[in-house]
Design an enzyme around this catalytic site. Structure first.
Site, PDB file in Angstrom:
ATOM      1  N   CYS A  83      -0.430   4.027   2.161  1.00  6.36           N
ATOM      2  CA  CYS A  83      -0.235   3.821   3.605  1.00  6.36           C
ATOM      3  C   CYS A  83       1.224   4.049   4.001  1.00  6.36           C
ATOM      4  CB  CYS A  83      -0.609   2.395   3.999  1.00  6.36           C
ATOM      5  SG  CYS A  83      -2.176   1.822   3.348  1.00  6.36           S
ATOM      6  N   ASP A  84       2.147   3.451   3.260  1.00 11.51           N
ATOM      7  CA  ASP A  84       3.536   3.376   3.718  1.00 11.51           C
ATOM      8  C   ASP A  84       4.507   4.277   2.960  1.00 11.51           C
ATOM      9  OD1 ASP A  84       2.618   1.431   5.453  1.00 11.51           O
ATOM     10  OD2 ASP A  84       3.041  -0.207   4.064  1.00 11.51           O
ATOM     11  N   CYS A 126       0.837  -1.197   0.000  1.00 16.33           N
ATOM     12  CA  CYS A 126       0.000   0.000   0.000  1.00 16.33           C
ATOM     13  C   CYS A 126       0.874   1.251   0.000  1.00 16.33           C
ATOM     14  CB  CYS A 126      -0.918  -0.022   1.225  1.00 16.33           C
ATOM     15  SG  CYS A 126      -1.975   1.426   1.346  1.00 16.33           S
TER      16      CYS A 126
HETATM   17  C1  LIG Z   1      -1.054  -5.105   5.616  1.00 20.41           C
HETATM   18  C2  LIG Z   1      -2.083  -4.036   5.307  1.00 20.41           C
HETATM   19  C3  LIG Z   1      -1.809  -2.726   5.664  1.00 20.41           C
HETATM   20  C4  LIG Z   1      -2.744  -1.731   5.398  1.00 20.41           C
HETATM   21  N1  LIG Z   1      -2.464  -0.465   5.813  1.00 20.41           N
HETATM   22  C5  LIG Z   1      -3.392   0.493   5.644  1.00 20.41           C
HETATM   23  C6  LIG Z   1      -3.168   1.809   6.146  1.00 20.41           C
HETATM   24  O1  LIG Z   1      -2.117   2.084   6.745  1.00 20.41           O
HETATM   25  N2  LIG Z   1      -4.135   2.742   5.920  1.00 20.41           N
HETATM   26  C7  LIG Z   1      -5.297   2.470   5.242  1.00 20.41           C
HETATM   27  O2  LIG Z   1      -6.139   3.349   5.110  1.00 20.41           O
HETATM   28  N3  LIG Z   1      -5.534   1.226   4.763  1.00 20.41           N
HETATM   29  C8  LIG Z   1      -4.624   0.238   4.939  1.00 20.41           C
HETATM   30  N4  LIG Z   1      -4.869  -1.015   4.464  1.00 20.41           N
HETATM   31  C9  LIG Z   1      -6.118  -1.272   3.729  1.00 20.41           C
HETATM   32  C10 LIG Z   1      -7.350  -1.361   4.648  1.00 20.41           C
HETATM   33  O3  LIG Z   1      -7.052  -2.131   5.790  1.00 20.41           O
HETATM   34  C11 LIG Z   1      -8.545  -1.942   3.897  1.00 20.41           C
HETATM   35  O4  LIG Z   1      -8.809  -1.131   2.774  1.00 20.41           O
HETATM   36  C12 LIG Z   1      -9.798  -1.990   4.784  1.00 20.41           C
HETATM   37  O5  LIG Z   1      -9.576  -2.777   5.916  1.00 20.41           O
HETATM   38  C13 LIG Z   1     -10.984  -2.553   4.020  1.00 20.41           C
HETATM   39  O6  LIG Z   1     -12.065  -2.646   4.894  1.00 20.41           O
HETATM   40  P1  LIG Z   1     -13.304  -3.643   4.626  1.00 20.41           P
HETATM   41  O7  LIG Z   1     -14.176  -3.530   5.830  1.00 20.41           O
HETATM   42  O8  LIG Z   1     -13.891  -3.344   3.313  1.00 20.41           O
HETATM   43  O9  LIG Z   1     -12.687  -5.097   4.497  1.00 20.41           O
HETATM   44  P2  LIG Z   1     -11.756  -5.956   5.452  1.00 20.41           P
HETATM   45  O10 LIG Z   1     -10.931  -5.107   6.326  1.00 20.41           O
HETATM   46  O11 LIG Z   1     -11.070  -6.904   4.542  1.00 20.41           O
HETATM   47  O12 LIG Z   1     -12.812  -6.751   6.349  1.00 20.41           O
HETATM   48  C14 LIG Z   1     -13.665  -7.706   5.781  1.00 20.41           C
HETATM   49  C15 LIG Z   1     -14.070  -8.689   6.859  1.00 20.41           C
HETATM   50  O13 LIG Z   1     -15.102  -9.550   6.364  1.00 20.41           O
HETATM   51  C16 LIG Z   1     -14.939 -10.834   6.922  1.00 20.41           C
HETATM   52  N5  LIG Z   1     -15.637 -11.823   6.112  1.00 20.41           N
HETATM   53  C17 LIG Z   1     -15.380 -12.163   4.814  1.00 20.41           C
HETATM   54  N6  LIG Z   1     -16.247 -13.116   4.419  1.00 20.41           N
HETATM   55  C18 LIG Z   1     -17.069 -13.387   5.467  1.00 20.41           C
HETATM   56  C19 LIG Z   1     -18.145 -14.298   5.677  1.00 20.41           C
HETATM   57  N7  LIG Z   1     -18.584 -15.114   4.715  1.00 20.41           N
HETATM   58  N8  LIG Z   1     -18.744 -14.328   6.891  1.00 20.41           N
HETATM   59  C20 LIG Z   1     -18.330 -13.507   7.875  1.00 20.41           C
HETATM   60  N9  LIG Z   1     -17.304 -12.625   7.740  1.00 20.41           N
HETATM   61  C21 LIG Z   1     -16.689 -12.563   6.548  1.00 20.41           C
HETATM   62  C22 LIG Z   1     -13.419 -11.011   6.900  1.00 20.41           C
HETATM   63  O14 LIG Z   1     -13.002 -12.002   7.816  1.00 20.41           O
HETATM   64  C23 LIG Z   1     -12.928  -9.618   7.258  1.00 20.41           C
HETATM   65  O15 LIG Z   1     -12.690  -9.491   8.652  1.00 20.41           O
HETATM   66  C24 LIG Z   1      -3.956  -2.045   4.717  1.00 20.41           C
HETATM   67  C25 LIG Z   1      -4.228  -3.368   4.353  1.00 20.41           C
HETATM   68  C26 LIG Z   1      -3.310  -4.362   4.644  1.00 20.41           C
HETATM   69  C27 LIG Z   1      -3.615  -5.790   4.277  1.00 20.41           C
END
Ligand SMILES: Cc1cc2nc3c(=O)[nH]c(=O)nc-3n(C[C@H](O)[C@H](O)[C@H](O)COP(=O)(O)OP(=O)(O)OC[C@H]3O[C@@H](n4cnc5c(N)ncnc54)[C@H](O)[C@@H]3O)c2cc1C
Length: 536
Positions: free
Chosen positions: A364-365, A361
Site C-alpha cells: 500500500c505505502d 502494508c
Molecule cells: C491501516 C491500513 C491500511 C491499509 N491500506 C491498504 C491499501 O492502501 N490498499 C489495500 O489494498 N489494502 C490496504 N489495507 C488492507 C485492506 O484494508 C484489507 O486487506 C481489507 O480491508 C480486507 O477486507 P475484508 O473484508 O476481508 O476484512 P475487513 O476489512 O477487516 O472487514 C471485516 C469486517 O468484519 C466485521 N466483523 C468481524 N467479526 C464480526 C462479527 N462477529 N459480526 C459482525 N461483523 C463482524 C469487522 O467489524 C470488519 O468491519 C490496509 C489495512 C490497514 C489496517
C-alpha cells in the site's frame, strides 16, 4: 405610480396574502423575546425588529417582547449576543442569534410554523433515529443571509428541537451578526452544524443524515434505516461489512440470492481506517472513508445491511440459525468475511507515527518511500516478500529480525541476499522517534545488549496478522496452521458455511478481498441455485 411599481405592489400584496394564509395554520400563540443592546449590531437589531413587525402584521399569534441585554431576563437565560430571538421558551429551547435577512427569511417562517403548531413534520425514519438520543444535544447551526443551502440544514435542526424539546436545544447563528462566534468555531463556510460543540456537518444534509449525525456526534454520509424485525429469513447471511462482505453482497444479490450483510463495527472494515488508498483500480488516490461510502452505497442498491450488530453464534443446520446481538436470521448459507488485524510491535512511537512513517502494508505505502531509508521488521515469508517489494520499488530497505536466522522460505532468503537487501539479525526496534514524521529508530542488538539510534524515514511492520476467527472456531470451522479459516474454493468443512477475504488468508488487499468476496458469492450461487436448475 408607473406600471413596474404597480406590478411590484401587486406581487407584494399577493405574497403577504399567501404568508397570512400559511400562518393561519398556527395553532397557538408564539411568544418571541427579542434581546438587544443599543449601539451594538444596530443594523441587525433593526432588521430583527422590522422582520418581527412584518410577520406580526400577518398574524395575531406572535406575541412580541423586547428586552435590553442588561435585563435580568437576559441574565437568567444566559443571553449575551445582540440581537437574540428566543421562541416560546416555555415549550422549546430555540434561539436565533442575528436577524432573519435574505435566505434566512425562509428559516424564520419555518420556525414560526413548527413552534406555532408543535408539529416537527419529521419523517418516520428520522423520528426512529431521534428516539435513540437519550442525552442532551446542544445544536448550533451557522447560517448566512446569502446561503441558499442554509434553510434546509436549519430546518433539520429545528425539526429535531421541536420533536424532542426536553433534550435538544438549538441556536441558529448568523455569521455576519456573530463574527466572534463564527471565528471561535472556525465556521468560515455555511451551513455548518455543531452538536455539543462537535462538528457534525459541513453543508446541508438530508433529514435522516442530520439526525444520524447528531445521534452519533460525527458526520454521517450514508443513512441505513434500522430494522425492528426480531427474525429474518433469507438465503445468505454475510458476516462482515468490509470489502469482501460488501462485494459478496453485490454479487450474491445480483445472482438472485436474497442476501444480507451484518456488520458489528464500522462499515468498510479496515478500509475505513485507511487514510488514503492508492492501489484500487480506477481510483488513483482515494480516501479510505470515501471508498467505503462508494462501496456501501453500491451494496445498498442490492442488499440490506444491518450495521452495529454483532453475529455472536451460528447453529449449523437446514436452515442455519445466525444469532446476532439484536435478532435471529435463518439462511441457507453463511459467508464469514470477518477480516483480520495486523499485529502491533508495541513500542513507543508506533501508534503516534502510524500513517506518518509507520506502515503495516508495503504494497500500500511502499511507493511513498521511493528513494528513502526504511527499516522493515519481521522474519517470515510476508516480511521477506515485503522487503523485496520495497527494494524493487526503489526504497532503501533494511530488514530487521530479532532472531539469528529468518523463518522465511529459503528461496525468499536467497532472493534477499541476491538483491543485496541488508539484514540485521538479533536486532529489535525499541523506539520510533520524530517530530511530525518518523526521523529515527532506536535499534537494540539482543546479542551484544547494545542500543543505537539510526536515521530512518519509515518503519514497516510485517510481524503477522490476527485473523478474526473467534466465531469460526466457536462453530467448529477448521483452521490452518497460521490460524486462518481453512477452505476449498471458499467452502469450509461445514456445508453451507463459506469464507472470504483476509480471514481466509492469502494476500491482504482491498482488491483481493473484493475479488475473493465475488468468487465466494458465485460459489454459493452454484451450490444453492444451480442444484435446483440441474434438477429441472
Ligand atoms: C491501516 C491500513 C491500511 C491499509 N491500506 C491498504 C491499501 O492502501 N490498499 C489495500 O489494498 N489494502 C490496504 N489495507 C488492507 C485492506 O484494508 C484489507 O486487506 C481489507 O480491508 C480486507 O477486507 P475484508 O473484508 O476481508 O476484512 P475487513 O476489512 O477487516 O472487514 C471485516 C469486517 O468484519 C466485521 N466483523 C468481524 N467479526 C464480526 C462479527 N462477529 N459480526 C459482525 N461483523 C463482524 C469487522 O467489524 C470488519 O468491519 C490496509 C489495512 C490497514 C489496517
Amino acid at each position: 405610480m408607473n406600471q413596474a411599481n404597480q406590478m411590484d405592489e401587486a406581487q407584494l400584496r399577493q405574497a403577504q396574502m399567501e404568508l397570512s394564509r400559511i400562518l393561519s395554520g398556527l395553532k397557538h400563540e408564539v411568544p418571541i423575546y427579542l434581546f438587544t443592546r443599543g449601539g451594538h449590531n444596530e443594523v441587525f437589531n433593526d432588521a430583527a425588529r422590522q422582520a418581527l413587525r412584518f410577520f406580526r402584521q400577518l398574524t395575531d399569534k406572535i406575541v412580541l417582547r423586547e428586552y435590553d441585554l442588561s435585563h435580568e431576563m437576559a441574565q437568567q437565560m444566559g443571553i449575551v449576543h445582540s440581537p437574540t430571538l428566543v421562541f416560546d421558551p416555555d415549550r422549546y429551547n430555540v434561539r436565533w442569534l442575528g436577524a432573519p435577512l435574505g435566505e434566512e427569511g425562509r428559516i424564520f417562517l419555518e420556525v414560526l410554523l413548527r413552534v406555532g403548531t408543535g408539529n416537527s413534520d419529521l419523517n418516520e425514519a428520522s423520528l426512529g433515529v431521534l428516539k435513540k438520543i437519550d442525552q442532551p444535544r446542544n445544536l448550533k447551526v451557522f447560517v448566512s443571509a446569502s446561503c441558499p443551502y442554509c434553510p434546509q440544514q436549519a430546518l433539520n435542526a429545528l425539526k429535531a428541537a421541536v420533536a424532542k424539546p426536553d433534550l435538544i436545544a438549538l441556536e441558529i447563528i448568523d455569521i455576519q451578526a456573530n463574527a466572534d462566534l463564527a471565528d471561535q468555531y472556525g465556521a468560515q463556510s455555511v451551513p455548518q452544524t455543531f452538536a455539543n460543540d462537535v462538528l457534525t456537518a459541513l453543508g446541508a444534509q438530508t433529514e435522516e443524515l442530520f439526525m444520524s449525525s447528531i445521534d452519533k456526534l460525527e458526520q454521517q454520509t450514508i443513512f441505513i434505516p434500522e430494522s425492528d424485525a426480531t427474525e429474518v429469513d433469507c438465503q445468505l447471511v454475510i458476516i462482515g461489512g468490509g470489502p469482501a462482505g460488501l462485494t459478496a453482497g453485490i454479487y450474491a444479490a445480483r445472482s438472485g440470492l436474497k442476501s444480507v450483510v451484518v456488520e458489528k463495527g464500522v462499515l468498510g472494515g479496515q478500509v475505513a481506517l485507511t487514510p488514503v488508498v492508492e492501489n484500487y483500480p480506477g481510483m488513483k488516490e482515494v480516501g479510505g472513508k470515501t471508498l467505503v461510502d462508494i462501496m456501501v452505497t453500491h451494496a445498498l442498491e442490492y442488499v440490506q445491511i444491518f450495521p452495529g450488530e454483532e453475529v455472536v453464534d451460528i447453529t449449523p443446520g437446514d436452515p442455519h440459525i445466525i444469532q446476532t446481538s439484536r435478532r435471529k436470521f435463518r439462511a441457507q448459507a453463511v459467508l464469514l468475511a470477518t477480516g483480520a488485524s495486523h499485529r502491533n510491535l508495541g513500542v513507543p512511537g508506533e501508534e503516534r507515527f502510524s500513517g506518518r512513517g509507520v506502515s503495516y502494508c508495503a504494497t500500500c505505502d511502499g511507493p511513498l518511500f521511493r528513494g528513502k531509508k526504511v527499516f522493515l521488521v519481521g522474519g517470515g515469508n510476508s516480511a521477506a516478500t515485503e522487503a523485496l517489494y520495497l527494494h524493487n520499488t526503489g526504497v532503501a530497505v533494511t530488514l530487521v529480525h530479532r532472531r539469528d536466522r529468518l523463518k522465511a522460505q529459503d528461496v525468499l532468503v536467497k532472493q534477499l541476499i541476491d538483491n543485496g537487501v541488508p539484514i540485521l539479525f538479533n536486532t529489535e526496534v525499541k523506539e520510533i522517534r520524530g517530530e511530525n514524521r518518523v526521523t529515527e529508530v532506536v535499534l537494540y542488538n539482543n546479542a551484544t545488549d547494545q542500543s543505537a539510534p539510526q536515521p530512518a524515514d519509515g518503519v514497516f511492520l510485517a510481524i503477522g496478522y490476527d485473523p478474526a476467527v473467534d466465531l469460526a472456531a466457536k462453530v467448529g470451522l477448521e483452521l490452518t496452521d497460521e490460524g486462518y479459516v481453512k477452505h476449498d474454493n471458499f467452502r469450509t468443512n461445514i456445508p453451507g458455511i463459506y469464507v472470504a477475504g483476509d480471514v481466509a488468508g492469502g494476500f491482504k488487499q482491498i482488491v483481493t478481498a473484493a475479488g475473493y468476496g465475488s468468487e465466494a458469492a458465485l460459489a454459493i450461487f452454484e451450490d444453492i441455485i444451480d442444484p435446483y436448475w440441474k434438477k429441472e
